[in-house]
Scaffold this motif. Structure first.
Motif, PDB file in Angstrom:
ATOM      1  N   SER A 155       1.370  25.894   9.803  1.00 13.44           N
ATOM      2  CA  SER A 155       2.178  27.038   9.350  1.00 13.44           C
ATOM      3  C   SER A 155       1.370  28.333   9.458  1.00 13.44           C
ATOM      4  O   SER A 155       1.349  29.155   8.544  1.00 13.44           O
ATOM      5  CB  SER A 155       2.629  26.828   7.894  1.00 13.44           C
ATOM      6  OG  SER A 155       3.376  25.648   7.757  1.00 13.44           O
ATOM      7  N   GLU A 194       9.487  26.159   4.580  1.00 12.26           N
ATOM      8  CA  GLU A 194       8.492  27.215   4.378  1.00 12.26           C
ATOM      9  C   GLU A 194       8.855  28.074   3.161  1.00 12.26           C
ATOM     10  O   GLU A 194       9.015  27.553   2.076  1.00 12.26           O
ATOM     11  CB  GLU A 194       8.353  28.054   5.655  1.00 12.26           C
ATOM     12  CG  GLU A 194       7.869  27.278   6.865  1.00 12.26           C
ATOM     13  CD  GLU A 194       6.390  26.875   6.831  1.00 12.26           C
ATOM     14  OE1 GLU A 194       5.697  27.116   5.823  1.00 12.26           O
ATOM     15  OE2 GLU A 194       5.931  26.289   7.830  1.00 12.26           O
ATOM     16  N   PHE A 222       8.422  31.141  10.497  1.00 12.68           N
ATOM     17  CA  PHE A 222       7.292  30.471  11.129  1.00 12.68           C
ATOM     18  C   PHE A 222       7.713  29.722  12.395  1.00 12.68           C
ATOM     19  O   PHE A 222       7.009  29.736  13.398  1.00 12.68           O
ATOM     20  CB  PHE A 222       6.648  29.469  10.165  1.00 12.68           C
ATOM     21  CG  PHE A 222       5.989  30.089   8.975  1.00 12.68           C
ATOM     22  CD1 PHE A 222       4.612  30.244   8.931  1.00 12.68           C
ATOM     23  CD2 PHE A 222       6.725  30.505   7.884  1.00 12.68           C
ATOM     24  CE1 PHE A 222       3.991  30.807   7.829  1.00 12.68           C
ATOM     25  CE2 PHE A 222       6.121  31.067   6.781  1.00 12.68           C
ATOM     26  CZ  PHE A 222       4.747  31.222   6.752  1.00 12.68           C
ATOM     27  N   ARG A 223       8.862  29.074  12.317  1.00 11.04           N
ATOM     28  CA  ARG A 223       9.244  28.169  13.397  1.00 11.04           C
ATOM     29  C   ARG A 223       9.502  28.901  14.711  1.00 11.04           C
ATOM     30  O   ARG A 223       9.065  28.458  15.780  1.00 11.04           O
ATOM     31  CB  ARG A 223      10.488  27.374  12.980  1.00 11.04           C
ATOM     32  CG  ARG A 223      10.972  26.365  14.008  1.00 11.04           C
ATOM     33  CD  ARG A 223      10.007  25.204  14.199  1.00 11.04           C
ATOM     34  NE  ARG A 223      10.518  24.291  15.231  1.00 11.04           N
ATOM     35  CZ  ARG A 223       9.813  23.834  16.247  1.00 11.04           C
ATOM     36  NH1 ARG A 223       8.537  24.156  16.392  1.00 11.04           N
ATOM     37  NH2 ARG A 223      10.364  23.035  17.131  1.00 11.04           N
ATOM     38  N   THR A 267       4.780  23.350  11.602  1.00 10.03           N
ATOM     39  CA  THR A 267       5.347  24.046  10.446  1.00 10.03           C
ATOM     40  C   THR A 267       5.970  23.015   9.518  1.00 10.03           C
ATOM     41  O   THR A 267       5.953  21.815   9.799  1.00 10.03           O
ATOM     42  CB  THR A 267       6.436  25.053  10.879  1.00 10.03           C
ATOM     43  OG1 THR A 267       7.517  24.332  11.494  1.00 10.03           O
ATOM     44  CG2 THR A 267       5.891  26.075  11.868  1.00 10.03           C
ATOM     45  N   THR A 280       6.328  29.938  16.353  1.00  8.04           N
ATOM     46  CA  THR A 280       5.568  28.732  16.708  1.00  8.04           C
ATOM     47  C   THR A 280       6.085  28.130  18.009  1.00  8.04           C
ATOM     48  O   THR A 280       5.300  27.672  18.850  1.00  8.04           O
ATOM     49  CB  THR A 280       5.635  27.703  15.564  1.00  8.04           C
ATOM     50  OG1 THR A 280       4.996  28.251  14.406  1.00  8.04           O
ATOM     51  CG2 THR A 280       4.941  26.404  15.953  1.00  8.04           C
TER      52      THR A 280
END
Length: 503
Positions: free
Chosen positions: A226, A323, A371-372, A319, A375
């Motif tokens: 993350s 989150e 985050f995803r 992640t 990422t």
């Protein structure tokens, strides 16, 4: 379990390049806490410790970097914390090892979270390295370094002695890795098999290291939990001159040299008064890395991408399911229709079921994009650059209020094999999941491969860690693409219950 303890004048005793350090033996491990790896004047580059002759007592954790805000215990059910003594003399590290021998075990170096402005090497109870070292037959190291304006305020306009003050915290980490490279063999570790790993800001620091030429050769693998956060932890661009001048004016001083001697409490108080308006103007106010010749900038935003010198460093990147949304209780009772409207909800529910056929589409508002989304891009660009990159997503639910999706930090106890220290992890199947994750992490640390197929520029092969662990390909890309423009609506819903956010 053999819980034998001993601590004598001669054992466990290790001779480092600076001098001897004495720790203690417990539960089959030799443990050393608070070893100083360097020292630094405020705003200056760190230096190695001067040599000492008498054995240094390494049985207590060292001080952590002073923080900008007073810590307030909250959210302890989800993320149990420890609070510790703060001091600017904070360049220290901790070592857990099965034996101080010549076994050359893999070394895992932990970089703590808290962005670049908060946290510490011992902040979370789950950061404890004992179980990882014993059960993984590896050497675990955790690092404290300078943070916030102590570690990332750019004063380079005020003289060469401050040329890289905007990355002083990163230079601390590099010095600590150099200490590991030079000393870890005496602790039973292999300096040629070092994995740097971290969560949130700690994961971001892994990327910062890869973009810092001085770190080349000091680690062989990177594990980012993350830690790809897009604009949330953006680099500080431009000169820090106006921030520094505003600080001096607020403190009624006329030279940068005087800034070095102001008490931290006064320095932090002045910073909190002058920085908001400067930040609103888009000016550099520190507390994040500063792109320059020492740090080449975030690979997704600096225009030059990943440094080719790091192409041989395998990365494990992932992640968790919710989150930040996972901390907000009201989201668990709000329907997709209430947040997105009827038309968008129908479309998004369909994409959600395609991505997560085993889940109730009512969980749609809990899907992380902050985050995803970056990422996914990070993994694609890293694969394009020629580096091996492995993807995972932690999606285990927890037994809170009838079922709680995974929140930011929820995977840390599983990685460290520390679920026994975190009450919320006491559920059926937790031990099996912990073992699955732990073995993947140790496999990656030993070989550079966690046990599933790596991702490519076109195909993200993601291990879903949960009740049913399995690999999926591009499973949520369409969902994340559709959700990302609507993130504001999710956070507007979160703000309605801001008083209930627990972290």
């Amino acid at each position: 379990m053999n819980q034998q303890f001993y601590c004598t004048a001669k054992a466990p005793l290790v001779k480092t390049i600076s001098g001897p350090v004495r720790g203690f033996h417990y539960n089959g491990l030799d443990i050393f806490k608070g070893i100083p790896y360097g020292r630094a004047r405020r705003f200056h580059a760190p230096e190695p410790m001067p040599a000492w002759e008498t054995a240094l007592d390494a049985t207590s954790f060292g001080c952590v970097c002073p923080l900008m805000e007073q810590e307030k215990p909250k959210g302890e059910l989800l993320v149990p914390h420890r609070y510790w003594v703060q001091d600017e003399d904070c360049l220290n590290l901790n070592v857990w090892t099965p034996a101080c021998d010549d076994a050359r075990r893999p070394v895992l170096v932990w970089l703590h979270g808290g962005g670049y402005f908060a946290g510490s090497a011992i902040e979370h109870i789950a950061y404890e390295g004992e179980n990882m070292a014993r059960l993984g037959d590896c050497v675990v190291v955790s690092i404290n370094h300078r943070l916030n304006i102590l570690g990332y305020l750019d004063l380079s306009d005020f003289g060469d002695e401050y040329i890289n003050s905007g990355n002083a915290g990163g230079d601390d980490i590099i010095l600590a890795l150099r200490w590991v490279h030079e000393n870890i063999a005496a602790f039973g570790g292999d300096p040629g098999c070092v994995t740097v790993f971290g969560q949130s800001g700690g994961g971001a620091k892994v990327t910062t290291l890869m973009q810092s030429p001085a770190a080349d050769g000091l680690f062989q693998r990177g594990f980012i939990m993350s830690g790809v956060i897009g604009d949330t932890l953006a680099d500080c661009k431009g000169s820090g001159r106006k921030c520094v001048e505003a600080l001096m004016a607020k403190l009624h001083i006329s030279t940068v040299a005087e800034l070095e001697t102001v008490s931290y409490a006064h320095l932090a108080a002045a910073y909190k008064k002058v920085s908001p308006s400067l930040k609103a103007e888009g000016l550099n106010v520190g507390t994040a890395p500063h792109p320059n010749d020492f740090y080449l900038g975030d690979p997704l935003t600096n225009g030059s991408g990943f440094r080719p010198e790091t192409a041989d460093i395998p990365l494990l990147v992932g992640t968790v399911f919710s989150e930040f949304q996972g901390f907000t209780d009201p989201l668990y009772s709000m329907t997709p229709e209430e947040i997105f409207g009827e038309e968008d909800a129908i479309r998004l529910r369909s994409l959600f079921k395609a991505a997560y056929p085993h889940r109730d589409s009512a969980q749609l508002p809990l899907v992380d994009t902050i985050f995803r989304a970056p990422t996914i891009q990070y993994i694609q660009e890293r694969a394009k650059a020629g580096g091996s990159v492995y993807s995972y997503l932690f999606e285990q639910d927890f037994p809170i209020d009838g079922g709680h999706t995974a929140w930011h930090c929820a995977d840390i106890p599983f990685v460290f094999h520390n679920t026994c220290l975190v009450p919320v992890c006491a559920f059926d199947g937790a031990e099996a999941l912990e073992e699955r994750i732990f073995q993947a992490v140790l496999s990656f640390a030993r070989t550079g491969n966690p046990g599933w197929i790596e991702s490519t520029a076109k195909t993200e092969n993601t291990m879903l860690f949960g009740t049913d662990c399995h690999v999926v390909s591009n499973h949520d890309h369409a969902l994340i693409q559709a959700l990302q423009p609507l993130t504001g609506q999710i956070f507007a819903a979160m703000s309605k219950g801001a008083g209930q956010i627990q972290h």
